[in-house]
Design a protein around this motif. Sequence first.
Motif, mmCIF file in Angstrom:
data_model
loop_
_atom_site.group_PDB
_atom_site.id
_atom_site.type_symbol
_atom_site.label_atom_id
_atom_site.label_comp_id
_atom_site.label_asym_id
_atom_site.label_seq_id
_atom_site.Cartn_x
_atom_site.Cartn_y
_atom_site.Cartn_z
ATOM 1 N N GLY A 48 0.789 -1.238 0.000
ATOM 2 C CA GLY A 48 0.000 0.000 0.000
ATOM 3 C C GLY A 48 0.812 1.275 0.000
ATOM 4 N N GLU A 49 2.146 1.135 0.129
ATOM 5 C CA GLU A 49 2.977 2.348 0.212
ATOM 6 C C GLU A 49 3.398 2.861 -1.163
ATOM 7 O OE1 GLU A 49 6.356 1.897 2.844
ATOM 8 O OE2 GLU A 49 5.131 0.815 4.310
ATOM 9 N N LEU A 50 3.643 4.168 -1.208
ATOM 10 C CA LEU A 50 4.244 4.763 -2.399
ATOM 11 C C LEU A 50 5.698 4.305 -2.493
ATOM 12 C CD1 LEU A 50 2.929 8.425 -2.120
ATOM 13 C CD2 LEU A 50 2.398 6.798 -3.946
ATOM 14 N N PRO A 51 6.326 4.430 -3.676
ATOM 15 C CA PRO A 51 7.757 4.114 -3.762
ATOM 16 C C PRO A 51 8.562 4.955 -2.765
ATOM 17 C CG PRO A 51 6.840 4.334 -5.962
ATOM 18 C CD PRO A 51 5.769 4.762 -5.001
ATOM 19 N N ASP A 52 9.731 4.435 -2.406
ATOM 20 C CA ASP A 52 10.690 5.145 -1.552
ATOM 21 C C ASP A 52 10.935 6.547 -2.127
ATOM 22 O OD1 ASP A 52 13.176 4.170 0.491
ATOM 23 O OD2 ASP A 52 13.663 5.859 -0.833
ATOM 24 N N GLU A 53 11.123 7.533 -1.255
ATOM 25 C CA GLU A 53 11.354 8.919 -1.716
ATOM 26 C C GLU A 53 12.547 9.015 -2.652
ATOM 27 O OE1 GLU A 53 11.800 11.721 1.442
ATOM 28 O OE2 GLU A 53 9.881 11.157 2.356
ATOM 29 N N ARG A 54 13.549 8.190 -2.380
ATOM 30 C CA ARG A 54 14.751 8.212 -3.238
ATOM 31 C C ARG A 54 14.437 7.655 -4.619
ATOM 32 N NH1 ARG A 54 18.150 4.814 0.937
ATOM 33 N NH2 ARG A 54 16.089 3.833 0.917
ATOM 34 N N THR A 55 13.529 6.676 -4.671
ATOM 35 C CA THR A 55 13.095 6.123 -5.967
ATOM 36 C C THR A 55 12.352 7.202 -6.755
ATOM 37 O OG1 THR A 55 12.744 4.012 -4.846
ATOM 38 C CG2 THR A 55 11.817 4.236 -7.060
ATOM 39 N N ILE A 56 11.478 7.921 -6.059
ATOM 40 C CA ILE A 56 10.696 8.981 -6.717
ATOM 41 C C ILE A 56 11.620 10.081 -7.232
ATOM 42 C CG2 ILE A 56 8.968 10.796 -6.329
ATOM 43 C CD1 ILE A 56 7.597 8.837 -4.335
ATOM 44 N N ARG A 57 12.597 10.486 -6.406
ATOM 45 C CA ARG A 57 13.543 11.528 -6.855
ATOM 46 C C ARG A 57 14.359 11.052 -8.059
ATOM 47 N NH1 ARG A 57 14.106 12.795 -1.339
ATOM 48 N NH2 ARG A 57 15.917 11.447 -1.061
ATOM 49 N N CYS A 58 14.746 9.782 -8.038
ATOM 50 C CA CYS A 58 15.533 9.225 -9.137
ATOM 51 C C CYS A 58 14.711 9.228 -10.432
ATOM 52 C CB CYS A 58 15.970 7.804 -8.781
ATOM 53 S SG CYS A 58 16.891 6.987 -10.089
ATOM 54 N N ALA A 59 13.445 8.835 -10.328
ATOM 55 C CA ALA A 59 12.577 8.839 -11.510
ATOM 56 C C ALA A 59 12.415 10.270 -12.030
ATOM 57 C CB ALA A 59 11.218 8.226 -11.167
ATOM 58 N N GLN A 60 12.170 11.193 -11.120
ATOM 59 C CA GLN A 60 11.989 12.603 -11.527
ATOM 60 C C GLN A 60 13.241 13.151 -12.193
ATOM 61 O OE1 GLN A 60 10.760 14.303 -7.784
ATOM 62 N NE2 GLN A 60 8.571 14.069 -8.241
ATOM 63 N N VAL A 124 20.483 -6.929 -9.606
ATOM 64 C CA VAL A 124 20.353 -5.482 -9.455
ATOM 65 C C VAL A 124 20.497 -5.268 -7.950
ATOM 66 C CG1 VAL A 124 18.876 -3.443 -9.758
ATOM 67 C CG2 VAL A 124 18.724 -5.366 -11.379
ATOM 68 N N PRO A 125 21.586 -4.619 -7.502
ATOM 69 C CA PRO A 125 21.831 -4.552 -6.055
ATOM 70 C C PRO A 125 20.734 -3.811 -5.299
ATOM 71 C CG PRO A 125 23.451 -3.222 -7.266
ATOM 72 C CD PRO A 125 22.633 -3.948 -8.289
ATOM 73 N N GLY A 134 23.205 4.957 -4.855
ATOM 74 C CA GLY A 134 22.797 3.598 -5.212
ATOM 75 C C GLY A 134 21.606 3.601 -6.154
ATOM 76 N N PHE A 135 20.795 4.620 -6.058
ATOM 77 C CA PHE A 135 19.609 4.725 -6.912
ATOM 78 C C PHE A 135 20.006 5.144 -8.321
ATOM 79 C CE2 PHE A 135 17.930 4.348 -2.793
ATOM 80 C CZ PHE A 135 16.674 3.798 -2.937
ATOM 81 N N HIS A 136 21.027 5.999 -8.405
ATOM 82 C CA HIS A 136 21.562 6.360 -9.725
ATOM 83 C C HIS A 136 22.148 5.112 -10.394
ATOM 84 C CE1 HIS A 136 23.282 8.755 -12.895
ATOM 85 N NE2 HIS A 136 24.459 8.211 -12.665
ATOM 86 N N GLU A 137 22.833 4.316 -9.575
ATOM 87 C CA GLU A 137 23.443 3.088 -10.116
ATOM 88 C C GLU A 137 22.370 2.108 -10.617
ATOM 89 O OE1 GLU A 137 25.744 0.838 -7.270
ATOM 90 O OE2 GLU A 137 26.034 -0.779 -8.727
ATOM 91 N N TYR A 139 19.426 2.768 -11.564
ATOM 92 C CA TYR A 139 18.757 3.322 -12.743
ATOM 93 C C TYR A 139 19.522 2.937 -14.012
ATOM 94 C CZ TYR A 139 16.363 6.303 -15.980
ATOM 95 O OH TYR A 139 15.630 6.735 -17.050
ATOM 96 N N GLN A 140 20.837 3.114 -13.981
ATOM 97 C CA GLN A 140 21.666 2.781 -15.161
ATOM 98 C C GLN A 140 21.564 1.294 -15.496
ATOM 99 O OE1 GLN A 140 22.897 5.332 -16.752
ATOM 100 N NE2 GLN A 140 22.360 6.710 -15.084
ATOM 101 N N ILE A 141 21.616 0.467 -14.450
ATOM 102 C CA ILE A 141 21.552 -0.988 -14.646
ATOM 103 C C ILE A 141 20.211 -1.381 -15.257
ATOM 104 C CG2 ILE A 141 21.396 -3.195 -13.414
ATOM 105 C CD1 ILE A 141 23.487 -2.068 -11.423
ATOM 106 N N LEU A 142 19.130 -0.817 -14.711
ATOM 107 C CA LEU A 142 17.791 -1.169 -15.193
ATOM 108 C C LEU A 142 17.557 -0.643 -16.602
ATOM 109 C CD1 LEU A 142 15.702 -0.536 -11.946
ATOM 110 C CD2 LEU A 142 16.115 -2.752 -13.062
ATOM 111 N N ASP A 143 18.027 0.560 -16.867
ATOM 112 C CA ASP A 143 17.854 1.152 -18.190
ATOM 113 C C ASP A 143 18.462 0.238 -19.262
ATOM 114 O OD1 ASP A 143 17.063 3.521 -19.759
ATOM 115 O OD2 ASP A 143 19.214 3.682 -20.142
ATOM 116 N N GLU A 144 19.670 -0.235 -18.999
ATOM 117 C CA GLU A 144 20.345 -1.126 -19.950
ATOM 118 C C GLU A 144 19.623 -2.477 -20.048
ATOM 119 O OE1 GLU A 144 24.088 -2.895 -18.719
ATOM 120 O OE2 GLU A 144 24.874 -2.648 -20.751
ATOM 121 N N ALA A 145 19.299 -3.060 -18.896
ATOM 122 C CA ALA A 145 18.670 -4.388 -18.886
ATOM 123 C C ALA A 145 17.323 -4.367 -19.603
ATOM 124 C CB ALA A 145 18.499 -4.879 -17.449
ATOM 125 N N ILE A 146 16.567 -3.298 -19.416
ATOM 126 C CA ILE A 146 15.234 -3.225 -20.023
ATOM 127 C C ILE A 146 15.341 -3.024 -21.533
ATOM 128 C CG2 ILE A 146 13.103 -1.840 -20.086
ATOM 129 C CD1 ILE A 146 13.541 -1.597 -16.948
#
Length: 161
Positions: A48-60, A124-125, A134-137, A139-146
């Motif tokens: 029920g929770e929103l993503p972690d604040e760091r996840t949201i900032r990384c997406a933004q 994906v660590p 770690g969120f920047h890292e 992001y790069q890993i997921l971007d490539e994998a996807i």
Amino acid sequence: MIRVLFVCLGNICRSPLAEAIFDDKVKKLGFEQYFKSDSAGTSDYHIGELPDERTIRCAQANNISINHRGRQVNRVDFREFDYILAMDHQNLQNLNLMKSKYGFEEKEIHLIRDFVEGSQGLPVPDPYYGGEEGFHEIYQILDEAIDHFLNTIQERHRIYA
Ligand code: 4NP
């Protein structure tokens, strides 16, 4: 319609970010009619929770929209999704136990980095206990994998622009 589920432990860091990156790429390719995605966690820690604040900032920071509420993987997911993509070995192990228990032996479950030549078997660590970098890292890993995952399934299912 090809249905893809991204799975991590808490469903507030890696898998909702993976889902958001995937949806962004699908939209930019004009492939929205071919794909449906979601994300879930193996644990019940953040239901029920929103993503972690760091996840949201990384997406933004990367100009992608993220809109998800934490949920736990369940039996129905094994029926509803064509591809289930795990972030690490612990997620993969739990998903494989569930798929046997629920009788979906033939379901395709992969580590997400297995689609990247040279990165097979790598996780994906988990960024939860680390810092913002770690969120920047991830992001790069997921971007490539996807990108690699999308190329693979586009070819397999013969989806062309
Ligand atoms: P995620 O990160 O699995 O990428 O969403 C985590 C989030 C929460 C916890 C662990 C990992 N936790 O222990 O609460």
